[in-house]
Design an enzyme around this catalytic site. Structure first.
Site, PDB file in Angstrom:
ATOM      1  N   HIS A  13      -1.484  27.836  -1.159  1.00 29.44           N
ATOM      2  CA  HIS A  13      -2.130  28.999  -0.541  1.00 29.44           C
ATOM      3  C   HIS A  13      -3.623  28.696  -0.380  1.00 29.44           C
ATOM      4  CE1 HIS A  13      -3.827  33.033  -0.156  1.00 29.44           C
ATOM      5  NE2 HIS A  13      -2.652  33.385   0.312  1.00 29.44           N
ATOM      6  N   LYS A  52      -0.929  38.321  -5.091  1.00 27.83           N
ATOM      7  CA  LYS A  52      -2.135  37.687  -5.665  1.00 27.83           C
ATOM      8  C   LYS A  52      -2.314  38.153  -7.110  1.00 27.83           C
ATOM      9  CE  LYS A  52      -3.936  37.757  -1.014  1.00 27.83           C
ATOM     10  NZ  LYS A  52      -4.970  37.261  -0.157  1.00 27.83           N
ATOM     11  N   GLU A  68      -6.198  30.302  -0.997  1.00 23.54           N
ATOM     12  CA  GLU A  68      -7.049  30.630  -2.155  1.00 23.54           C
ATOM     13  C   GLU A  68      -6.944  29.541  -3.221  1.00 23.54           C
ATOM     14  OE1 GLU A  68      -5.587  34.619  -2.661  1.00 23.54           O
ATOM     15  OE2 GLU A  68      -6.540  35.139  -0.763  1.00 23.54           O
ATOM     16  N   SER A 104      -3.823  38.990   7.463  1.00 21.40           N
ATOM     17  CA  SER A 104      -4.118  40.355   7.911  1.00 21.40           C
ATOM     18  C   SER A 104      -2.974  40.989   8.700  1.00 21.40           C
ATOM     19  CB  SER A 104      -5.429  40.397   8.705  1.00 21.40           C
ATOM     20  OG  SER A 104      -6.516  40.079   7.845  1.00 21.40           O
ATOM     21  N   GLU A 122      -1.217  30.086   7.815  1.00 15.54           N
ATOM     22  CA  GLU A 122      -2.155  31.127   7.386  1.00 15.54           C
ATOM     23  C   GLU A 122      -3.585  30.679   7.677  1.00 15.54           C
ATOM     24  OE1 GLU A 122      -0.520  34.028   4.381  1.00 15.54           O
ATOM     25  OE2 GLU A 122      -1.325  32.370   3.225  1.00 15.54           O
ATOM     26  N   GLY A 169      -7.125  38.320   4.459  1.00 19.94           N
ATOM     27  CA  GLY A 169      -7.906  39.359   3.801  1.00 19.94           C
ATOM     28  C   GLY A 169      -9.121  39.808   4.580  1.00 19.94           C
ATOM     29  N   ASN A 191       2.760  38.607  -0.961  1.00 19.76           N
ATOM     30  CA  ASN A 191       1.944  37.875  -1.939  1.00 19.76           C
ATOM     31  C   ASN A 191       1.023  38.875  -2.628  1.00 19.76           C
ATOM     32  OD1 ASN A 191       0.336  36.161  -3.395  1.00 19.76           O
ATOM     33  ND2 ASN A 191      -0.845  35.430  -1.631  1.00 19.76           N
TER      34      ASN A 191
END
Ligand code: PEP
Length: 252
Positions: A97, A12, A99, A212, A169, A175, A10
């Site tokens: 996702h 992003k 985010e 991560s 996730e 991150g 991904n």
């Protein structure tokens, strides 16, 4: 025979059309297709077509969109639809996702509608689920995962259930440099399969782990048979580093 593994990158909001094409050219030069390994790339939507062209006919690579709108077309400024992503070369779509959920306010219902529109366009939805740190520490991981998953299973027609792919996730691991332990990840993967199985869905829904993941922890995570692959952000941004990560564990 090893089980098939999916390594999903991904990117992003990184790698515009030129940088994305250069990444793929380099990646193709340093890797070869391997049996039982599928490589999925999620570039920004503006880079979908260049990435798809650069990948050409490499059989082990699929391109995916990071997000789509739930309608196939219309007055939705700034959005991309599933049929458009398909036309640009996407075969997979990242849905929900964290985010998207946490920075852009995507609801469980919107996530479910996106999964439906993705399937209607003939694409595979990779549905992301995950709890926040407060939810985990409050003992609510299971409740949150089931709450996020159920609307998808409610809206997606039973005939399409076999095409779903899920990513676990945990929000606190994305991150942050802090990954879930293999045991914790495996436990939630089993929970996801249990929730899917309870609906009478036969077969094994592929579940990836994301949060991560890097070259130092990927083997320990994938040593757990509950994991069918990994979804990776930061460690997928450099072609040589990503080639190294996806090559770990492969027979020389
Ligand atoms: C992600 O973006 O899905 C992700 C898992 O990011 P990272 O690998 O950087 O934690």
């Amino acid at each position: 025979m090893p089980r098939p593994l999916i390594y999903a990158a991904n990117w992003k909001m990184n790698h515009g059309p030129d940088a994305a094409r250069e990444f793929i050219e380099r990646f193709l030069a340093v890797t070869a297709p391997a049996p039982d390994r599928s490589l999925w790339f999620f570039p920004p939507s503006i880079s979908l077509a260049p990435v798809s062209r650069a990948v050409g006919s490499r059989p082990d690579i699929l391109i995916g969109a990071q997000n789509v709108h739930w309608e196939p077309k219309g007055a939705f400024t700034g959005e991309t639809s599933a049929p458009m992503a398909q036309e640009a070369g996407a075969r997979v779509v990242l849905i929900g996702h964290s985010e998207r959920r946490h920075l852009f306010g995507e609801t469980d219902d919107q996530v479910a509608r996106k999964a439906v529109t993705t399937l209607r366009a003939g694409l595979v939805p990779l549905v992301c689920l995950g709890e926040t740190l407060a939810e985990r520490e409050g003992g609510r991981t299971e409740q949150v995962i089931v709450r996020q998953l159920e609307p998808v299973l409610d809206k997606v027609p039973a005939a399409d259930w076999a095409r779903l792919v899920v990513a676990y996730e945990p929000v606190w691991a994305i991150g942050t440099g802090r990954n879930a332990s293999p045991d914790d990840a495996a436990q939630v993967h089993e929970l996801i399969r249990f929730a899917v199985g309870r609906r009478g869905i036969s077969g094994r829904v592929p579940v990836l782990y994301g949060g991560s993941v890097n070259a130092g922890n990927v083997l320990a995570l994938l040593a757990r048979p509950e994991l069918d692959g990994v979804l990776v952000g930061g460690a997928s941004l450099d072609p040589d580093g990503w080639a190294e990560l996806v090559g770990l564990g492969m027979a020389p």
